[in-house]
Design an enzyme around this catalytic site. Structure first.
Site, PDB file in Angstrom:
ATOM      1  N   GLU A 150     -39.060 -16.796  15.631  1.00 26.89           N
ATOM      2  CA  GLU A 150     -40.443 -16.296  15.630  1.00 26.89           C
ATOM      3  C   GLU A 150     -41.002 -16.016  17.025  1.00 26.89           C
ATOM      4  OE1 GLU A 150     -42.454 -18.186  11.740  1.00 26.89           O
ATOM      5  OE2 GLU A 150     -41.980 -19.671  13.266  1.00 26.89           O
TER       6      GLU A 150
HETATM    7  C1  ACM Z   1     -38.761 -21.583  11.265  1.00 28.67           C
HETATM    8  O1  ACM Z   1     -39.144 -22.003  10.170  1.00 28.67           O
HETATM    9  N1  ACM Z   1     -39.566 -20.864  12.023  1.00 28.67           N
HETATM   10  C2  ACM Z   1     -37.427 -21.866  11.762  1.00 28.67           C
END
Ligand code: ACM
Length: 381
Positions: free
Chosen positions: A179
């Site tokens: 992310e």
């Molecule tokens: C995640 O859940 N961002 C690895």
């Protein structure tokens, strides 16, 4: 360096289907004290798990002492989501947890998440920033923080924190990589490569979330979290462009191990049902049967089944503050995840599992554990 065996053995000879049978725990959004972790290690060992992965840094907090960078815990460990109290582990705490885990047959895995999920580091170390040093963060948004290739301290910081993590780990360091929405793609690649190099130079192997799949080398592990089903089921648009599903498939064919943590089945911070107080729903809701009835080999199309090293349940703590809340999210679903890790695919095994888990429930009650009474099981209390 440790080696892991890949691929489900699917044998009923007393050997597990998958060598890597893990639980991942976020102690950054909310902090859990050493005693709590000790108890969770015991619980994991009772379910025959053998890896315990601690997510030690995120936007909201830095949770491990780094003697080379004392400002990390000094400036960024005291808070948590919603302004709740934080905390951190000293290196002595870490060694205690590691000894305890080792005694129970479990390897402790440290994760330092880069280049995103780094607001706590950016807040603590001004030299990681190009512009202003950001304030401490207590919300639950993701994807807004990033390291910068051109900031003066970035490379030295990666060497300090990941070098230490390599010393702390037993051959494995998780570098995050998920992310990183605020990181330009070319910088993302450069920063992840830098992180991989530091860990390899320190003699350890890398684990990273699926976004980094294309940057890993043979012998490393990519951890799948945003499986195609979770994206389809969820109520939020998760950043889908760079989830690198194809990258995972390609990596699996060039010697990178694949660790399965599909959010739609074993993210144990998903609510059991709509309307629950605790948990999130971005990957849908996950009741007990859903945590059991899935096949690691079916999560990502085209992955070489022989590359699948194991199964790791994960629990993120945006909404989870107390030990009892943690238990109510973990149990009984962790037993289902552990069953898949040990026996392979859980598809079609609900009827026998629901009897076995009722026995476990009796033990959990005797131990005073506040587990969730999932429907469909004849709990004996
Ligand atoms: C995640 O859940 N961002 C690895």
């Amino acid at each position: 360096m440790p080696a892991v065996t890949s691929g489900s053995t699917r044998e009923s000879d007393g050997r597990p289907a998958y060598e890597w049978r893990g639980l991942s725990l976020d102690v950054a959004r909310h902090f859990f004290a050493v005693d709590d972790i000790d108890t969770l290690i015991d619980l994991a060992a009772d379910l025959e798990l053998n890896r315990f992965h601690l997510h030690l840094s995120d936007d909201q907090g830095w949770r491990i002492e780094v003697p080379a960078r004392p400002q990390l815990v000094r400036r960024s460990s005291s808070g948590a989501v919603d302004g709740d109290p934080g905390g951190f582990y000293t290196l002595r705490d870490w060694r205690h947890l590691q000894d305890h885990a080792r005694h129970r047959g479990i390897v402790l895995i440290p994760e330092i998440d880069v280049p995103g999920h780094t607001n706590a580091a950016l807040h603590a170390v001004p030299g990681l920033n190009i512009g202003e040093t950001p304030k401490a963060y207590t919300g639950i948004d993701v994807g807004f923080s990033t390291l910068h290739v051109d900031a003066p301290e970035t490379e030295a910081f990666l060497r300090d924190v990941l070098g230490q993590a390599a010393e702390m780990g037993e051959g494995w360091v998780h570098i995050g990589g998920d992310e990183s929405h605020a990181t330009p793609r070319d910088e993302y690649e450069e920063l992840v490569r830098m992180a991989v190099r530091v860990v390899h130079d320190a003699g350890a192997r890398v684990i990273a979330w699926q976004e980094a799949a294309g940057l890993l080398e043979s012998g490393d592990i990519v951890q799948v979290w945003a499986d195609p089903l979770s994206l389809a089921q969820g109520d939020e648009q998760v950043w889908a462009d760079d989830l690198s599903i194809e990258g995972v498939t390609a990596a699996s064919h060039r010697g990178v191990g694949v660790l399965m943590s599909p959010a739609s089945h074993i993210y144990l911070d998903m609510k059991y049902a709509e309307g629950d107080r605790l948990g999130l729903t971005w990957a849908g809701t996950v009741e007990l049967q859903r945590a059991l009835e899935w096949d690691p080999a079916d999560i990502v199309r085209g992955v070489d089944p022989a590359s699948i090293v194991g199964v790791e349940a994960a629990v993120w703590t945006e909404t989870i503050r107390t030990f009892d809340e943690m238990i109510s999210m973990l149990l009984p679903r962790l037993a289902a995840a552990a069953d898949v890790a040990w026996n392979g695919s859980g598809v079609g095994r609900w009827e026998s599992f629901r009897e076995d888990v009722a026995d476990l429930g009796e033990q959990w009650s005797a131990e005073g554990l506040a587990f969730h009474r999932s429907p469909g099981v004849d709990w004996r209390d």
